[in-house]
Design a protein around this motif. Structure first.
Motif, PDB file in Angstrom:
ATOM      1  N   ALA A  50       0.821  -1.158   0.027  1.00 53.26           N
ATOM      2  CA  ALA A  50       0.011   0.027   0.038  1.00 53.26           C
ATOM      3  C   ALA A  50       0.874   1.043  -0.040  1.00 53.26           C
ATOM      4  CB  ALA A  50      -1.024   0.012   1.132  1.00 53.26           C
ATOM      5  N   GLU A  51       1.995   1.135   1.000  1.00 51.59           N
ATOM      6  CA  GLU A  51       2.872   2.383   0.852  1.00 51.59           C
ATOM      7  C   GLU A  51       3.460   2.677  -0.497  1.00 51.59           C
ATOM      8  OE1 GLU A  51       7.081   3.900   3.240  1.00 51.59           O
ATOM      9  OE2 GLU A  51       6.299   1.643   3.162  1.00 51.59           O
ATOM     10  N   GLN A  52       3.927   1.658  -1.116  1.00 56.47           N
ATOM     11  CA  GLN A  52       4.973   1.900  -2.253  1.00 56.47           C
ATOM     12  C   GLN A  52       3.871   2.184  -3.497  1.00 56.47           C
ATOM     13  OE1 GLN A  52       8.143   2.024  -2.559  1.00 56.47           O
ATOM     14  NE2 GLN A  52       8.189   1.567  -0.437  1.00 56.47           N
ATOM     15  N   ILE A  53       2.718   1.546  -3.521  1.00 58.61           N
ATOM     16  CA  ILE A  53       1.829   1.928  -4.441  1.00 58.61           C
ATOM     17  C   ILE A  53       1.197   3.680  -4.452  1.00 58.61           C
ATOM     18  CG2 ILE A  53      -0.610   1.950  -5.282  1.00 58.61           C
ATOM     19  CD1 ILE A  53      -0.266  -1.207  -4.656  1.00 58.61           C
ATOM     20  N   ALA A  54       1.034   4.008  -3.062  1.00 60.97           N
ATOM     21  CA  ALA A  54       0.703   5.442  -3.109  1.00 60.97           C
ATOM     22  C   ALA A  54       1.954   6.111  -3.051  1.00 60.97           C
ATOM     23  CB  ALA A  54       0.234   5.414  -1.658  1.00 60.97           C
ATOM     24  N   LEU A  55       3.092   5.805  -2.730  1.00 59.14           N
ATOM     25  CA  LEU A  55       4.271   6.807  -2.989  1.00 59.14           C
ATOM     26  C   LEU A  55       4.466   7.092  -4.424  1.00 59.14           C
ATOM     27  CD1 LEU A  55       6.783   5.513  -0.516  1.00 59.14           C
ATOM     28  CD2 LEU A  55       5.399   7.512  -0.389  1.00 59.14           C
ATOM     29  N   ALA A  56       4.132   5.943  -5.307  1.00 57.38           N
ATOM     30  CA  ALA A  56       4.389   5.938  -6.793  1.00 57.38           C
ATOM     31  C   ALA A  56       3.326   6.975  -7.374  1.00 57.38           C
ATOM     32  CB  ALA A  56       4.311   4.576  -7.331  1.00 57.38           C
ATOM     33  N   ALA A  57       2.174   6.651  -7.074  1.00 56.89           N
ATOM     34  CA  ALA A  57       1.004   7.430  -7.456  1.00 56.89           C
ATOM     35  C   ALA A  57       0.893   8.800  -7.208  1.00 56.89           C
ATOM     36  CB  ALA A  57      -0.315   6.699  -6.855  1.00 56.89           C
ATOM     37  N   PRO A  68       6.208   0.660  -7.144  1.00 55.49           N
ATOM     38  CA  PRO A  68       6.127   1.561  -8.285  1.00 55.49           C
ATOM     39  C   PRO A  68       5.577   1.399  -9.426  1.00 55.49           C
ATOM     40  CG  PRO A  68       8.094   1.762  -6.879  1.00 55.49           C
ATOM     41  CD  PRO A  68       7.118   0.414  -6.603  1.00 55.49           C
ATOM     42  N   ALA A  69       6.108   0.226 -10.151  1.00 54.99           N
ATOM     43  CA  ALA A  69       5.367   0.001 -11.332  1.00 54.99           C
ATOM     44  C   ALA A  69       3.885  -0.242 -11.332  1.00 54.99           C
ATOM     45  CB  ALA A  69       6.216  -1.539 -11.880  1.00 54.99           C
ATOM     46  N   LEU A  70       3.539  -1.071 -10.276  1.00 56.76           N
ATOM     47  CA  LEU A  70       2.144  -1.165 -10.124  1.00 56.76           C
ATOM     48  C   LEU A  70       1.097   0.008 -10.070  1.00 56.76           C
ATOM     49  CD1 LEU A  70      -0.317  -3.053 -10.066  1.00 56.76           C
ATOM     50  CD2 LEU A  70       0.111  -3.563  -7.523  1.00 56.76           C
ATOM     51  N   GLY A  71       1.895   0.924  -9.065  1.00 49.51           N
ATOM     52  CA  GLY A  71       1.127   2.267  -9.178  1.00 49.51           C
ATOM     53  C   GLY A  71       1.148   3.133 -10.219  1.00 49.51           C
ATOM     54  N   GLY A  72       2.273   3.143 -10.886  1.00 56.63           N
ATOM     55  CA  GLY A  72       2.463   3.747 -12.359  1.00 56.63           C
ATOM     56  C   GLY A  72       1.171   3.083 -13.222  1.00 56.63           C
ATOM     57  N   MET A  73       1.311   1.975 -13.340  1.00 56.53           N
ATOM     58  CA  MET A  73       0.197   1.163 -14.282  1.00 56.53           C
ATOM     59  C   MET A  73      -1.202   1.515 -14.003  1.00 56.53           C
ATOM     60  SD  MET A  73       2.051  -2.488 -15.412  1.00 56.53           S
ATOM     61  CE  MET A  73       2.119  -2.944 -13.602  1.00 56.53           C
ATOM     62  N   GLY A  82      -1.904   4.909 -14.989  1.00 54.03           N
ATOM     63  CA  GLY A  82      -1.922   5.125 -16.279  1.00 54.03           C
ATOM     64  C   GLY A  82      -3.080   4.336 -16.984  1.00 54.03           C
ATOM     65  N   TRP A  83      -3.666   3.112 -16.549  1.00 54.93           N
ATOM     66  CA  TRP A  83      -4.436   2.411 -17.091  1.00 54.93           C
ATOM     67  C   TRP A  83      -5.903   2.555 -16.682  1.00 54.93           C
ATOM     68  CZ3 TRP A  83      -1.852  -3.037 -16.686  1.00 54.93           C
ATOM     69  CH2 TRP A  83      -0.734  -3.010 -17.494  1.00 54.93           C
ATOM     70  N   LEU A  84      -6.127   2.864 -15.383  1.00 55.32           N
ATOM     71  CA  LEU A  84      -7.742   3.007 -14.746  1.00 55.32           C
ATOM     72  C   LEU A  84      -7.602   4.429 -14.066  1.00 55.32           C
ATOM     73  CD1 LEU A  84      -7.466  -0.414 -12.927  1.00 55.32           C
ATOM     74  CD2 LEU A  84      -8.684   0.075 -15.252  1.00 55.32           C
ATOM     75  N   GLY A  85      -6.766   5.096 -13.807  1.00 48.18           N
ATOM     76  CA  GLY A  85      -6.968   6.458 -13.474  1.00 48.18           C
ATOM     77  C   GLY A  85      -6.273   6.452 -12.052  1.00 48.18           C
ATOM     78  N   ALA A  86      -6.286   7.782 -11.615  1.00 40.77           N
ATOM     79  CA  ALA A  86      -5.630   7.965 -10.129  1.00 40.77           C
ATOM     80  C   ALA A  86      -6.793   7.216  -9.083  1.00 40.77           C
ATOM     81  CB  ALA A  86      -5.643   9.491  -9.856  1.00 40.77           C
ATOM     82  N   ALA A  87      -7.833   7.473  -9.149  1.00 40.91           N
ATOM     83  CA  ALA A  87      -8.689   6.929  -8.094  1.00 40.91           C
ATOM     84  C   ALA A  87      -8.347   5.282  -7.980  1.00 40.91           C
ATOM     85  CB  ALA A  87     -10.175   7.051  -8.597  1.00 40.91           C
ATOM     86  N   ALA A  88      -8.059   4.658  -9.053  1.00 40.51           N
ATOM     87  CA  ALA A  88      -7.974   3.107  -8.889  1.00 40.51           C
ATOM     88  C   ALA A  88      -6.553   3.003  -7.975  1.00 40.51           C
ATOM     89  CB  ALA A  88      -7.758   2.524 -10.231  1.00 40.51           C
ATOM     90  N   ALA A  89      -5.447   3.535  -8.348  1.00 35.77           N
ATOM     91  CA  ALA A  89      -4.260   3.606  -7.642  1.00 35.77           C
ATOM     92  C   ALA A  89      -4.638   3.724  -5.957  1.00 35.77           C
ATOM     93  CB  ALA A  89      -3.244   4.300  -8.118  1.00 35.77           C
TER      94      ALA A  89
END
Length: 417
Positions: free
Chosen positions: A25-32, A157-162, A165-172
């Protein structure tokens, strides 16, 4: 009813899965967060400095208070509360995105709150582990905790960026909220063994006691001194690498990404091999591997000034990933073994403070690189890495043949009944 070894192992498994969810959760949010700031809010490089400050400042401000709380309160409850705080902050970002009310200031504030949860979790988790597993299994337990962090660091980070990019900021942010919620649920089911009651004094006195313990301990002091030096040197290299790689190594954006990915790959390999390495080598030798590997990595990177071969840079980042993981696992086990249980939170917090050296390293790189070029930065990084290697190699920690015996509470600290 006292807990059995099997029940404590089940409890540790819940903690390990909670750690994986929380770290992801932390890494996805830090990337997004910075991606959202640029794409959704249209901020520039200068404005993103506010966001980066919000993402790093809590480690400096709240690590020590978090350590004091971890030594006074239930560590399980503290971690669950911290993770719930992070979930609420990320949910706040999600709601503001939905209603179109997100601003850079609100994003920075909510990220700041979320990272406060990260700090508390990061301090309390190593303090809880020794109460859940026998001393002989501490290296394996710390390896599992660190492997989860490594997987999250490498893939988050890669998952957060994807997702952005694919589903929008809300999805991340929605996915990050879900993971944090899972971590809270897992933590709620943990049984924390009762701790020995110790004398509580004024908070300032207790904080001072933790600092004195670290800086007067012959094994912990050189470990603490080594960490910020390593962090500063490593982030000097990271700070100048992208422009250096494009200009000097003639790498494309894809090539730069592939080389940087070797850092995460090295972390994963190091975490997977850590248990075997710690079984086969003397304990002190494993402690020395991290700083020595860092020094070798800096030498390899400096060689690219003379031989601009991308595979040398990739090898350097791989070594920078392998070494720190072995260092973190072995030194965490060392701290848990030689620190009285009532001090573990504060000692873990002091370790977290070393993260403050990272922006120092990037600042040095900005000044030195601007004046003398990236090549001089790489040479300076070799000297700094050499310094931290000397610090640890001349310490008594590297002479340890095995993991030290676990210590108990000193008699003076026990609360009279």
């Amino acid at each position: 009813m006292p807990s059995t070894p099997s029940s404590r192992l089940d409890t540790f498994n819940r903690l390990a899965w909670s750690n994986l969810a929380a770290q992801s959760a932390e890494q996805i949010a830090l990337a997004a967060a910075p991606i959202v700031a640029v794409l959704l809010l249209g901020v520039g490089e200068g404005q993103t400095g506010l966001l980066q400050t919000a993402l790093t400042l809590p480690f400096v401000l709240f690590a020590i208070p978090a350590g004091l709380l971890a030594d006074r309160w239930s560590r399980r409850a503290l971690m669950a509360g911290a993770e719930a705080l992070r979930a609420v902050a990320l949910l706040g970002i999600l709601v503001l995105i939905w209603i179109g009310g997100l601003t850079l200031s609100s994003l920075a504030l909510l990220c700041f709150i979320a990272v406060c949860g990260t700090v508390v979790y990061s301090v309390a988790a190593p303090s809880l582990v020794p109460s859940l597993v026998p001393p002989a299994l501490l290296p394996a337990a710390n390896t599992r905790i660190e492997l989860a962090r490594t997987i999250a660091f490498a893939s988050g980070p890669a998952l957060g960026g994807m997702l952005v990019g694919w589903l929008g900021a809300a999805a991340a942010f929605g996915f990050a909220v879900a993971l944090s919620t899972i971590a809270v649920v897992l933590l709620a089911g943990i049984h924390e063994p009762p701790r020995t009651q110790v004398v509580r004094r004024h908070p300032v006195h207790d904080i001072k006691l933790g600092l004195q313990f670290v800086f007067q301990h012959p094994l912990l002091k050189p470990v603490f001194v080594t960490q910020p030096i390593f962090g500063a040197a490593a982030f000097m290299i990271i700070a100048v690498f992208v422009p250096y790689a494009i200009r000097h190594l003639h790498l494309s954006a894809t090539g730069v990404g592939a080389v940087l990915a070797m850092y995460g790959g090295g972390m994963v390999v190091g975490a997977l091999l850590a248990t075997r390495v710690m079984r086969r080598l003397p304990f002190g030798t494993v402690i020395a591997l991290g700083p020595v590997t860092g020094f070798v990595a800096s030498l390899v990177m400096a060689l690219t000034v003379w031989w601009p071969w991308p595979w040398l840079a990739a090898l350097s980042f791989f070594l920078l990933g392998v070494g720190p993981i072995l260092w973190v696992i072995s030194t965490t086990t060392l701290r848990q073994s030689v620190t009285p249980p009532s001090l573990l939170g504060r000692v873990s917090a002091i370790n977290i403070l070393s993260y403050g050296a990272r922006p120092i390293g990037t600042g040095i790189a900005a000044v030195v690189g601007g004046l003398y070029g990236a090549e001089f930065c790489l040479y300076l990084a070799v000297a700094i890495f050499g310094w931290q290697a000397v610090v640890i190699l001349t310490s008594p920690a590297v002479a340890l043949e095995r993991q030290p015996d676990m210590v108990g509470e000193p008699a003076a600290a026990l609360r009279s009944r």
